[in-house]
Design an enzyme around this catalytic site. Sequence first.
Site, PDB file in Angstrom:
ATOM      1  N   ASP A   1      47.997  -0.815  54.100  1.00  0.00           N
ATOM      2  CA  ASP A   1      46.764  -0.374  53.378  1.00  0.00           C
ATOM      3  C   ASP A   1      47.155   0.788  52.383  1.00  0.00           C
ATOM      4  O   ASP A   1      46.122   1.178  51.810  1.00  0.00           O
ATOM      5  CB  ASP A   1      45.724  -0.064  54.302  1.00  0.00           C
ATOM      6  CG  ASP A   1      45.301  -1.398  54.889  1.00  0.00           C
ATOM      7  OD1 ASP A   1      45.341  -1.623  56.197  1.00  0.00           O
ATOM      8  OD2 ASP A   1      44.995  -2.566  54.145  1.00  0.00           O
TER       9      ASP A   1
ATOM     10  N   HIS B   1      49.827   2.246  63.037  1.00  0.00           N
ATOM     11  CA  HIS B   1      49.760   1.011  63.303  1.00  0.00           C
ATOM     12  C   HIS B   1      49.894   0.587  64.951  1.00  0.00           C
ATOM     13  O   HIS B   1      50.727   1.406  65.468  1.00  0.00           O
ATOM     14  CB  HIS B   1      50.816  -0.011  62.490  1.00  0.00           C
ATOM     15  CG  HIS B   1      50.391  -1.307  62.198  1.00  0.00           C
ATOM     16  ND1 HIS B   1      50.624  -2.130  63.355  1.00  0.00           N
ATOM     17  CD2 HIS B   1      49.759  -1.996  61.452  1.00  0.00           C
ATOM     18  CE1 HIS B   1      50.099  -3.280  63.091  1.00  0.00           C
ATOM     19  NE2 HIS B   1      49.572  -3.367  61.740  1.00  0.00           N
TER      20      HIS B   1
HETATM   21  C1  SDX Z   1      45.665  -3.022  59.564  1.00  0.00           C
HETATM   22  O1  SDX Z   1      46.766  -5.161  64.028  1.00  0.00           O
HETATM   23  C2  SDX Z   1      47.211  -5.468  62.646  1.00  0.00           C
HETATM   24  O2  SDX Z   1      48.125  -6.115  62.620  1.00  0.00           O
HETATM   25  C3  SDX Z   1      46.226  -4.554  61.501  1.00  0.00           C
HETATM   26  C4  SDX Z   1      46.895  -5.098  60.431  1.00  0.00           C
HETATM   27  C5  SDX Z   1      46.854  -6.425  59.724  1.00  0.00           C
HETATM   28  O3  SDX Z   1      47.710  -6.823  59.096  1.00  0.00           O
HETATM   29  O4  SDX Z   1      45.817  -7.182  60.498  1.00  0.00           O
HETATM   30  O5  SDX Z   1      48.347  -4.438  60.262  1.00  0.00           O
HETATM   31  C6  SDX Z   1      46.040  -4.275  59.155  1.00  0.00           C
HETATM   32  O6  SDX Z   1      44.634  -2.891  60.378  1.00  0.00           O
HETATM   33  C7  SDX Z   1      46.409  -1.632  59.584  1.00  0.00           C
HETATM   34  C8  SDX Z   1      45.812  -0.515  60.124  1.00  0.00           C
HETATM   35  C9  SDX Z   1      44.851   0.042  59.063  1.00  0.00           C
HETATM   36  N1  SDX Z   1      44.187   1.134  59.565  1.00  0.00           N
HETATM   37  C10 SDX Z   1      44.247   2.480  59.225  1.00  0.00           C
HETATM   38  O7  SDX Z   1      45.030   2.765  58.331  1.00  0.00           O
HETATM   39  C11 SDX Z   1      43.196   3.555  59.910  1.00  0.00           C
HETATM   40  C12 SDX Z   1      44.228   4.949  60.448  1.00  0.00           C
HETATM   41  N2  SDX Z   1      45.114   4.313  61.378  1.00  0.00           N
HETATM   42  C13 SDX Z   1      44.593   4.227  62.755  1.00  0.00           C
HETATM   43  O8  SDX Z   1      43.258   4.664  62.858  1.00  0.00           O
HETATM   44  C14 SDX Z   1      45.541   3.848  63.685  1.00  0.00           C
HETATM   45  O9  SDX Z   1      46.877   4.387  63.486  1.00  0.00           O
HETATM   46  C15 SDX Z   1      45.474   2.419  64.199  1.00  0.00           C
HETATM   47  C16 SDX Z   1      44.097   2.056  64.428  1.00  0.00           C
HETATM   48  C17 SDX Z   1      45.708   1.479  63.026  1.00  0.00           C
HETATM   49  C18 SDX Z   1      46.181   2.397  65.287  1.00  0.00           C
HETATM   50  O10 SDX Z   1      45.773   2.829  66.438  1.00  0.00           O
HETATM   51  P1  SDX Z   1      46.108   2.723  67.925  1.00  0.00           P
HETATM   52  O11 SDX Z   1      47.378   1.949  68.013  1.00  0.00           O
HETATM   53  O12 SDX Z   1      44.740   2.358  68.841  1.00  0.00           O
HETATM   54  O13 SDX Z   1      46.521   4.145  68.190  1.00  0.00           O
HETATM   55  P2  SDX Z   1      45.785   5.314  68.646  1.00  0.00           P
HETATM   56  O14 SDX Z   1      44.537   5.431  68.083  1.00  0.00           O
HETATM   57  O15 SDX Z   1      46.066   5.215  70.434  1.00  0.00           O
HETATM   58  O16 SDX Z   1      46.707   6.689  68.213  1.00  0.00           O
HETATM   59  C19 SDX Z   1      47.850   7.193  69.078  1.00  0.00           C
HETATM   60  C20 SDX Z   1      47.844   8.401  68.676  1.00  0.00           C
HETATM   61  C21 SDX Z   1      46.486   9.435  68.764  1.00  0.00           C
HETATM   62  O17 SDX Z   1      46.890  10.738  68.944  1.00  0.00           O
HETATM   63  P3  SDX Z   1      47.111  11.265  70.476  1.00  0.00           P
HETATM   64  O18 SDX Z   1      45.761  10.933  70.991  1.00  0.00           O
HETATM   65  O19 SDX Z   1      48.169  10.810  70.905  1.00  0.00           O
HETATM   66  O20 SDX Z   1      47.337  12.823  70.195  1.00  0.00           O
HETATM   67  O21 SDX Z   1      48.133   8.691  67.224  1.00  0.00           O
HETATM   68  C22 SDX Z   1      47.072   9.543  66.519  1.00  0.00           C
HETATM   69  C23 SDX Z   1      45.961   9.292  67.328  1.00  0.00           C
HETATM   70  O22 SDX Z   1      45.055  10.312  67.268  1.00  0.00           O
HETATM   71  N3  SDX Z   1      46.839   8.716  65.240  1.00  0.00           N
HETATM   72  C24 SDX Z   1      46.689   9.177  64.097  1.00  0.00           C
HETATM   73  C25 SDX Z   1      46.464   8.069  63.089  1.00  0.00           C
HETATM   74  N4  SDX Z   1      46.648   7.161  63.694  1.00  0.00           N
HETATM   75  C26 SDX Z   1      47.088   7.397  65.029  1.00  0.00           C
HETATM   76  N5  SDX Z   1      46.386  10.540  63.733  1.00  0.00           N
HETATM   77  C27 SDX Z   1      46.124  10.819  62.448  1.00  0.00           C
HETATM   78  N6  SDX Z   1      45.883   9.816  61.457  1.00  0.00           N
HETATM   79  C28 SDX Z   1      46.169   8.589  61.828  1.00  0.00           C
HETATM   80  N7  SDX Z   1      46.174   7.697  60.850  1.00  0.00           N
END
Ligand code: SDX
Length: 434
Positions: A368, A310
């Site tokens: 989710d 998140h």
């Molecule tokens: C919602 O904003 C809100 O409030 C949203 C929400 C709401 O109520 O409105 O809470 C609802 O959208 C919840 C999120 C649902 N999305 C998912 O479950 C999709 C999977 N999660 C991600 O793609 C990710 O965690 C995000 C998009 C939710 C957040 O991404 P960020 O904050 O932009 O973080 P990032 O992409 O920069 O990731 C940081 C690191 C990266 O690794 P490195 O580059 O440091 O090696 O964490 C890794 C990412 O690759 N990472 C994951 C991951 N999420 C982040 N690696 C594997 N699996 C994941 N799910």
Amino acid sequence: MAKKYVTDKIAEVRIGDQVFTLPVIEGSEGERAIDIRQLRSETGLITLDSGYMNTGSCTSEITFLDGEKSLLNYRGYAIEDLAEKCSFVEVAFLLINGKLPTNKELDGFKMLLNDHSIIHEDMVHFFDGFPSLASPMSILSSMVNGLHNFYPEMDDPKETLGLTAARLLSKVRTIAAFSYKKSKGYPLVYPRFNLSYCANFLNMMFDSPVQPYLINDVVVDALNKLLILHGDHEQNCSTATVRMVGSARVNLYSSISAGINALWGPLHGGANQSVMEMLEQILADGGNYRKFIDKAKDPNDPFRLVGFGHRVYKNHDPRSRIIKKACDDVLKSLHVEDEPLLAIAKELEEVALNDEYFVERRLYPNVDFYSGIIYRAIGIPTNMFTVMFALGRLPGWIAHWEEMWKSPDAKISRPRQIYTGPLQRKFVPMEERE
Ligand code: SDX
């Protein structure tokens, strides 16, 4: 923004041999921000912050969340209390009006929702124009945008915002259920005044002339909880979109339609559908969830463990714990405790929470991760999971649109950028191009 949030603290920005001072503001929960609204006029510089990871777009009195402490409050009330002690209609009233309703106010709100629960029969024919495999989210955003044609008086929100909010909360529920019935070729079931908001939705979804739907209170309670937990969440992508579109003085229906489209994304509200698809893939693959965890950790593989991580919660998402409990209750009540997808989800969570990659990046199950299992147990098709998210988020979107519209310093949202393209060059006539 109220002057009371301006502090006596300042931030100093040194640019070359010049030092500029910027005011620091502090919110009611102690969050602090550097107020950069005069930055460009004083320094000629702007800030750059892709994805707005460090940038506040507004002050707001609606929701507060603390990602470190796993706190989530709507208008000052803890999400745990609201999920446990209120109905979704009460919480929708709270988000939009800033206070929990008295009995009299709640009765009046319920009547308003009932009075505006059906859609114009001309709109019902819109469904005939969508292909049978149309995405329920694209249908929803199209139909919600179309509502403006039937209720144009929204252009003057001072008088009609309360009515428009009730119309949206009630008609979006009906549109969602109708889109399901239409997709199956089933006869439409209309809303009934003698059913609660959530029971009405379930009845419109699953009742039929040949098989009456038996309302299950545990399922109704779980649906109330799910919608409450999705009610609002500060400046998430879809809420920020509603504010962005509304800032151009676009009507509420069309601003909400834009929010629905933003929510559709698999990185945002579309994740609940993707979680279910991922769990089904793992099940089909003999339950080999480790393969998916390894894929998620592979820097060369774009796959992410959907339902994990998140932008704000770097500790557990308070909503996912409540949903996980509701999930157990619903599956028990429906005698499907041994749902294999739930078993996989719990094992996946267990392994990920102890895996260094996820621990290091503070990736926890988000809202989710478990919600889809409840929706599936209730009988809601996977391609409607994000529609359910939209139904829950609607009061939050409405509240933010109104707060933005009424804000004395509201301006059209227009971020700046830093240009990195080619410098000015001489025009090349067609015959000289290669
Ligand atoms: C919602 O904003 C809100 O409030 C949203 C929400 C709401 O109520 O409105 O809470 C609802 O959208 C919840 C999120 C649902 N999305 C998912 O479950 C999709 C999977 N999660 C991600 O793609 C990710 O965690 C995000 C998009 C939710 C957040 O991404 P960020 O904050 O932009 O973080 P990032 O992409 O920069 O990731 C940081 C690191 C990266 O690794 P490195 O580059 O440091 O090696 O964490 C890794 C990412 O690759 N990472 C994951 C991951 N999420 C982040 N690696 C594997 N699996 C994941 N799910």
